[in-house]
Enzyme design. Sequence first.
Site, mmCIF file in Angstrom:
data_model
loop_
_atom_site.group_PDB
_atom_site.id
_atom_site.type_symbol
_atom_site.label_atom_id
_atom_site.label_comp_id
_atom_site.label_asym_id
_atom_site.label_seq_id
_atom_site.Cartn_x
_atom_site.Cartn_y
_atom_site.Cartn_z
ATOM 1 N N ASP A 22 -11.206 0.748 7.131
ATOM 2 C CA ASP A 22 -10.321 1.114 6.027
ATOM 3 C C ASP A 22 -8.957 1.571 6.529
ATOM 4 O O ASP A 22 -8.011 1.659 5.751
ATOM 5 C CB ASP A 22 -10.939 2.252 5.204
ATOM 6 C CG ASP A 22 -12.152 1.814 4.418
ATOM 7 O OD1 ASP A 22 -12.176 0.667 3.944
ATOM 8 O OD2 ASP A 22 -13.098 2.615 4.275
ATOM 9 N N ASP B 21 -5.812 -2.430 -5.613
ATOM 10 C CA ASP B 21 -5.065 -1.153 -5.616
ATOM 11 C C ASP B 21 -3.664 -1.255 -6.201
ATOM 12 O O ASP B 21 -2.997 -0.234 -6.387
ATOM 13 C CB ASP B 21 -4.955 -0.549 -4.211
ATOM 14 C CG ASP B 21 -6.282 -0.076 -3.648
ATOM 15 O OD1 ASP B 21 -7.260 -0.029 -4.412
ATOM 16 O OD2 ASP B 21 -6.340 0.239 -2.445
ATOM 17 N N ASP C 51 0.825 -1.215 0.000
ATOM 18 C CA ASP C 51 0.000 0.000 0.000
ATOM 19 C C ASP C 51 0.855 1.259 0.000
ATOM 20 O O ASP C 51 0.400 2.332 0.390
ATOM 21 C CB ASP C 51 -0.925 -0.019 1.224
ATOM 22 C CG ASP C 51 -2.085 0.968 1.112
ATOM 23 O OD1 ASP C 51 -2.558 1.190 -0.021
ATOM 24 O OD2 ASP C 51 -2.512 1.516 2.143
#
Length: 341
Positions: free
Chosen positions: A316, A175, A135
């Site tokens: 999240d 992502d 991420d």
Amino acid sequence: MPRLPRSTRTRRRVPRAVLVVLAVVAAVAVIAVIAVVGNLVTTLFQTLSARPPAVDTRIVAPDESKAAQAADAAAGDAEEQAAAQWLASQPTTYWLTPEIDPVDEVWDRVAHLAAEARDQDAALSIAIYGLPDRDCGNHSAGGLDPDSYRAWTQRIGDALGNASDIQKIVILEPDSIALSSTCGSPSDRAGYLKDAVDNIRGTDTWIYIDGGHSSWHPVAEMADLIRATGVLPDVRGIALNVSNYQDTAAEFDYAHALSDELGGTHAVIDTSRNGAGPAGSEWCNPAGRLVGSPTGSFGDGVVDTNLWIKPPGESDGECNGGPTAGTWWPSAAVELTREQR
């Protein structure tokens, strides 16, 4: 010297033991041939019977989910318990991460999920989330080093291959592609994704790679990012709106536009938390959201179907009052399900 008549010639007898050995060898050979043919027929049948996800697809409701764990916990008020129990019963994608399912345990996890899918007469839907620099240092930072990632995805692929009798849906690294330009690592990520695809593809395994969502990258830009990975010919399509809140109609339009750019690729759309639509540009634990349409509610010639991919009730990240990413958040579960209970 004249030859003896044929009827009077001496005949050599083959020893009984040799005959027994020959018979056994012949029997083993026949059994081996039958087994090979049987395996070929089984493989051919599984290949011909494999169908991609579609409307009315039902995925497993995992008993390993955080919702199920929360529903079983003694703590929590009645409303929180009701929300957890309701969400635990909903078919939802299970997220494989190296933090929870490391390389020496992930095969067993997938095997257990596959057994649940058989028991529930459902498809198995997993999200694989362990890419190196996953991420880019944000709320879900982490992931494996390249060699460990390759070994981890190989174990996942081995377990999926051992479950050739069920349909498998794989959401590969949410992502990862949409973030690649921001992280500054498009070529590295392309290599990791290629390894993962090679490791996990197989009979009745439908892989969807990251496609962002309609409010992130413009269509042409997202198409270029996807195309640059080089994995598109080896996967079913792209996954849209994963862990986000965009309206389903907007994602259908985006899926069709990307499909036109990418030569007809297919898509799945995450509708787990988009029942109230987006909250502007807020993506991290926005208030006032609702669960969306259940898995298998709709699809068309481009969108295979919608799925619950992000498990509702999981945070999240540490934003807007939430705990760390992926942690069960009872108050969010209550809010998301307020119209369902």
